[in-house]
Motif scaffolding. Structure first.
Motif, PDB file in Angstrom:
ATOM      1  N   VAL A 165       0.852  -1.187   0.000  1.00 45.89           N
ATOM      2  CA  VAL A 165       0.000   0.000   0.000  1.00 45.89           C
ATOM      3  C   VAL A 165       0.890   1.240   0.000  1.00 45.89           C
ATOM      4  O   VAL A 165       2.097   1.164   0.247  1.00 45.89           O
ATOM      5  CB  VAL A 165      -0.916   0.017   1.249  1.00 45.89           C
ATOM      6  N   ASP A 166       0.291   2.389  -0.234  1.00 46.29           N
ATOM      7  CA  ASP A 166       1.063   3.635  -0.233  1.00 46.29           C
ATOM      8  C   ASP A 166       1.498   4.020   1.173  1.00 46.29           C
ATOM      9  O   ASP A 166       2.584   4.567   1.369  1.00 46.29           O
ATOM     10  CB  ASP A 166       0.238   4.781  -0.834  1.00 46.29           C
ATOM     11  N   ASN A 167       0.649   3.744   2.170  1.00 47.93           N
ATOM     12  CA  ASN A 167       0.918   4.166   3.548  1.00 47.93           C
ATOM     13  C   ASN A 167       0.275   3.157   4.486  1.00 47.93           C
ATOM     14  O   ASN A 167      -0.955   3.002   4.486  1.00 47.93           O
ATOM     15  CB  ASN A 167       0.346   5.573   3.773  1.00 47.93           C
ATOM     16  N   THR A 168       1.078   2.480   5.273  1.00 50.56           N
ATOM     17  CA  THR A 168       0.533   1.408   6.119  1.00 50.56           C
ATOM     18  C   THR A 168      -0.296   1.952   7.286  1.00 50.56           C
ATOM     19  O   THR A 168      -1.232   1.281   7.736  1.00 50.56           O
ATOM     20  CB  THR A 168       1.655   0.508   6.655  1.00 50.56           C
ATOM     21  N   THR A 169       0.031   3.152   7.783  1.00 47.46           N
ATOM     22  CA  THR A 169      -0.790   3.739   8.845  1.00 47.46           C
ATOM     23  C   THR A 169      -2.190   4.036   8.326  1.00 47.46           C
ATOM     24  O   THR A 169      -3.187   3.762   8.989  1.00 47.46           O
ATOM     25  CB  THR A 169      -0.144   5.016   9.397  1.00 47.46           C
ATOM     26  N   LYS A 170      -2.262   4.592   7.116  1.00 49.68           N
ATOM     27  CA  LYS A 170      -3.574   4.833   6.499  1.00 49.68           C
ATOM     28  C   LYS A 170      -4.292   3.513   6.245  1.00 49.68           C
ATOM     29  O   LYS A 170      -5.503   3.406   6.449  1.00 49.68           O
ATOM     30  CB  LYS A 170      -3.438   5.610   5.196  1.00 49.68           C
ATOM     31  N   ALA A 171      -3.549   2.499   5.812  1.00 51.03           N
ATOM     32  CA  ALA A 171      -4.161   1.195   5.557  1.00 51.03           C
ATOM     33  C   ALA A 171      -4.758   0.607   6.825  1.00 51.03           C
ATOM     34  O   ALA A 171      -5.833  -0.011   6.796  1.00 51.03           O
ATOM     35  CB  ALA A 171      -3.128   0.240   4.962  1.00 51.03           C
ATOM     36  N   LEU A 172      -4.075   0.799   7.954  1.00 53.14           N
ATOM     37  CA  LEU A 172      -4.608   0.318   9.234  1.00 53.14           C
ATOM     38  C   LEU A 172      -5.943   0.991   9.519  1.00 53.14           C
ATOM     39  O   LEU A 172      -6.914   0.334   9.923  1.00 53.14           O
ATOM     40  CB  LEU A 172      -3.611   0.598  10.355  1.00 53.14           C
ATOM     41  N   GLY A 173      -5.996   2.310   9.310  1.00 54.49           N
ATOM     42  CA  GLY A 173      -7.254   3.031   9.503  1.00 54.49           C
ATOM     43  C   GLY A 173      -8.332   2.593   8.533  1.00 54.49           C
ATOM     44  O   GLY A 173      -9.515   2.493   8.894  1.00 54.49           O
TER      45      GLY A 173
ATOM     46  N   ARG B 245      -9.665  12.864  10.328  1.00 58.95           N
ATOM     47  CA  ARG B 245      -9.306  11.518   9.884  1.00 58.95           C
ATOM     48  C   ARG B 245      -9.884  10.461  10.826  1.00 58.95           C
ATOM     49  O   ARG B 245     -10.415   9.440  10.370  1.00 58.95           O
ATOM     50  CB  ARG B 245      -7.778  11.385   9.802  1.00 58.95           C
ATOM     51  N   LEU B 246      -9.813  10.697  12.119  1.00 59.89           N
ATOM     52  CA  LEU B 246     -10.356   9.725  13.071  1.00 59.89           C
ATOM     53  C   LEU B 246     -11.869   9.584  12.909  1.00 59.89           C
ATOM     54  O   LEU B 246     -12.415   8.481  13.005  1.00 59.89           O
ATOM     55  CB  LEU B 246     -10.001  10.142  14.500  1.00 59.89           C
ATOM     56  N   ALA B 247     -12.540  10.699  12.664  1.00 62.09           N
ATOM     57  CA  ALA B 247     -13.987  10.644  12.442  1.00 62.09           C
ATOM     58  C   ALA B 247     -14.310   9.920  11.140  1.00 62.09           C
ATOM     59  O   ALA B 247     -15.313   9.205  11.052  1.00 62.09           O
ATOM     60  CB  ALA B 247     -14.567  12.056  12.425  1.00 62.09           C
ATOM     61  N   GLU B 248     -13.467  10.099  10.134  1.00 59.70           N
ATOM     62  CA  GLU B 248     -13.640   9.380   8.876  1.00 59.70           C
ATOM     63  C   GLU B 248     -13.548   7.872   9.097  1.00 59.70           C
ATOM     64  O   GLU B 248     -14.268   7.092   8.475  1.00 59.70           O
ATOM     65  CB  GLU B 248     -12.569   9.831   7.880  1.00 59.70           C
ATOM     66  N   ILE B 249     -12.679   7.470  10.001  1.00 62.59           N
ATOM     67  CA  ILE B 249     -12.505   6.045  10.297  1.00 62.59           C
ATOM     68  C   ILE B 249     -13.684   5.484  11.081  1.00 62.59           C
ATOM     69  O   ILE B 249     -14.216   4.418  10.755  1.00 62.59           O
ATOM     70  CB  ILE B 249     -11.190   5.823  11.080  1.00 62.59           C
ATOM     71  N   CYS B 250     -14.125   6.210  12.123  1.00 60.26           N
ATOM     72  CA  CYS B 250     -15.123   5.618  13.031  1.00 60.26           C
ATOM     73  C   CYS B 250     -16.564   6.002  12.695  1.00 60.26           C
ATOM     74  O   CYS B 250     -17.498   5.407  13.228  1.00 60.26           O
ATOM     75  CB  CYS B 250     -14.805   5.955  14.484  1.00 60.26           C
ATOM     76  N   LYS B 251     -16.791   7.002  11.854  1.00 56.90           N
ATOM     77  CA  LYS B 251     -18.128   7.387  11.381  1.00 56.90           C
ATOM     78  C   LYS B 251     -19.126   7.504  12.538  1.00 56.90           C
ATOM     79  O   LYS B 251     -20.061   6.699  12.669  1.00 56.90           O
ATOM     80  CB  LYS B 251     -18.639   6.374  10.353  1.00 56.90           C
ATOM     81  N   PRO B 252     -18.991   8.522  13.383  1.00 57.68           N
ATOM     82  CA  PRO B 252     -19.822   8.600  14.592  1.00 57.68           C
ATOM     83  C   PRO B 252     -21.306   8.811  14.314  1.00 57.68           C
ATOM     84  O   PRO B 252     -21.681   9.576  13.426  1.00 57.68           O
ATOM     85  CB  PRO B 252     -19.252   9.824  15.332  1.00 57.68           C
ATOM     86  N   ASP B 253     -22.130   8.152  15.101  1.00 62.40           N
ATOM     87  CA  ASP B 253     -23.557   8.448  15.153  1.00 62.40           C
ATOM     88  C   ASP B 253     -23.809   9.562  16.161  1.00 62.40           C
ATOM     89  O   ASP B 253     -24.726  10.366  15.998  1.00 62.40           O
ATOM     90  CB  ASP B 253     -24.342   7.198  15.569  1.00 62.40           C
ATOM     91  N   ILE B 254     -22.996   9.564  17.211  1.00 68.25           N
ATOM     92  CA  ILE B 254     -23.067  10.587  18.258  1.00 68.25           C
ATOM     93  C   ILE B 254     -21.660  11.117  18.482  1.00 68.25           C
ATOM     94  O   ILE B 254     -20.706  10.338  18.604  1.00 68.25           O
ATOM     95  CB  ILE B 254     -23.619  10.005  19.582  1.00 68.25           C
TER      96      ILE B 254
END
Length: 493
Positions: free
Chosen positions: A95-103, A184-193
């Motif tokens: 992948v281009d970036n393993t940290t991004k891939a983890l997310g 970025r963290l919100a993009e990963i976890c997609k909060p409902d609240i």
């Protein structure tokens, strides 16, 4: 043990957008790991480049341990023995970036697990609010929660990768020290609240101004699902500024009249904080197993989650009263010799330090109180001024003795002296020097608060004090009193 959702090689490629360079046959993995020391057979290894270590250096070692799947940075592919991996039928994806891939793997897992998410950020109170909210939500739902302080671009994905199909909610903590991180963290976890506990003077080195902090925390609001809800602090003017800009549904918590979830009749004593929790359709008295008026705000934020999830007042109360303070955050212990320690050593910024000092002043009553302060880090050009203000606050609150250690200890000392504290009551030096002097000064009924940024390791002082059982405990008396006096004399007032 709950069963993690397994991963197929096809899902890994789909989640990361990576390319398989070996082991193109179908593989299935039981989980995801970034640690070569603890990875279990059957797991996928993601080679992360961290501050101290590069996981790529351990890729071949984990393959030798029997691991059959690795994710690597494509720039590292030439350094690894890809032919050897092919011969061993190892599934290797670049992948281009393993940290991004983890997310990306975590985001995919969050979606396929079909859970709902509460995401919590703020300058102070994130972890306590997270623990309280988890205690409430868990009364009714199978819930996953952030463990410890796994709240960054590596820690948050590791939490989400622990999701099981039985779980209905995840209560997550989001931390940051630079713009774009919360987004970025919100993009990963997609909060409902989404919850913003408060906005204060933390991470100013990376965010430059308090407005920068506000904007960075506000990234959470744009990350909440369009039909989701923001839970916001009605007592914080900067949070309210963000509230006026968001298009998400909002409910407010706090002590102000416009809050939907609020508190009255707040009482604080040595080990408890009690208050009347006022919900729109009910009221109930709550006793938190934690001291400090600021804990009420955290509790109201957590109670707002319970209200949104239609939990009863009694269920919310039970969850809050099941909360236990997190290690290093306002833990109160009375030693056998009668000295009481407030261990708030886990971390510090100017606002949390101020709240802790005011709590010390209130809890000690007519007894003597001391502060052991370590540096508050990541404050940039504001470091000197904000450390001086801590010293001034100690004097203003009537703290009888001040100990300061670290690069900015002289600034804390200067502030205390400017504020009117006698120079003989101010001590700067190493942790060892402080312990030596402090164990000579302390007597029964004294209170001592210990606090500083995580990197300062202030918990070591707590450990040493708990090992100390009295004035004759044998701790070496400070030998450098003359140097100490001279250092205070050089303070720039």
């Amino acid at each position: 043990m709950k069963q993690l959702i397994p991963w197929t090689s096809e899902e890994i490629i789909k989640a990361t957008g990576g390319a398989a360079v070996s082991g193109k046959d179908k593989h299935t993995f039981t989980g995801v790991s970034i640690d070569s020391r603890t990875i279990a057979l059957g797991e996928l290894f993601v080679a992360i480049k961290g501050n101290n270590h590069d996981g790529h250096a351990f890729a071949e070692a984990v393959v030798e341990q029997g691991i059959k799947g690795i994710v690597i940075n494509k720039q590292k592919a030439g350094e690894l023995l890809c032919d050897k991996l092919k011969n061993q039928d190892v599934f290797c994806i670049e992948v281009d970036n393993t940290t991004k891939a983890l997310g990306d793997l975590a985001a995919y897992n969050r979606t396929r697990a079909d859970v709902s998410v509460v995401a919590i950020t703020g300058s102070n109170g994130k972890t306590s609010t997270k623990e309280m909210a988890n205690a409430i939500v868990s009364r009714k739902f199978d819930t996953l929660s952030t463990t410890g302080n796994l709240n960054n671009e590596i820690g948050l994905p590791l939490t989400l990768l622990k999701l099981c199909s039985s779980q209905k909610w995840a209560v997550l903590e989001l931390g940051m020290n630079h713009p774009g991180e919360i987004a970025r963290l919100a993009e990963i976890c997609k909060p409902d609240i989404g919850i913003i506990t408060n906005i204060g003077r933390g991470h100013l080195e990376g965010l430059k101004t308090i407005e920068g902090v506000m904007n960075a925390k506000g990234e959470l609001l744009d990350g909440i699902k369009p039909d989701g809800t923001a839970i916001l602090n009605a007592d914080d003017e900067r949070v309210m500024c963000l509230a006026r800009k968001t298009t998400r549904n909002v409910i407010y918590f706090g002590l102000s009249e416009n809050a939907l979830i609020k508190a009255s009749s707040v009482e604080v004593n040595k080990n408890l904080t009690s208050f009347v929790l006022k919900l729109p359709d009910d009221s109930i008295r709550v006793e938190l197993n934690a001291p400090g008026r600021f804990m009420v705000s955290n509790a109201l934020a957590a109670a707002s989650v319970g209200y949104l999830l239609n939990l009863s007042a009694q269920e919310i109360k039970s969850g809050l009263e099941n909360f236990a303070p997190v290690k290093g955050r306002m833990n109160i212990t009375t030693l056998q010799n009668g000295v009481t320690i407030i261990d708030d050593s886990y971390n510090a910024n100017p606002d949390s330090m101020e709240a802790a000092i005011k709590s010390l002043a209130g809890l000690k009553g007519k007894n003597r109180g001391a502060l052991v302060a370590g540096d508050m880090l990541e404050l940039g050009i504001y470091s000197e001024t904000l450390h001086k203000k801590i010293g001034e606050l100690c004097a203003e609150c009537g703290i009888e003795r001040l100990y300061a250690t670290g690069q900015f200890s002289s600034d804390i000392a200067a502030g205390a002296i400017i504020g009117g504290m006698d120079i003989s009551s101010v001590f700067t030096g190493s942790q060892e020097d402080i312990l030596s002097d402090m164990t000579e000064w302390l007597r029964p009924e004294d209170w001592i608060l210990i606090k500083g940024s995580r990197a300062m390791g202030m918990e070591k002082i707590v450990v040493k004090l708990k090992e100390w059982t009295g004035r004759s405990a044998g701790l070496k008396k400070a030998e450098n009193k003359e140097s100490y006096t001279n250092n205070i004399g050089k303070v720039n007032l």
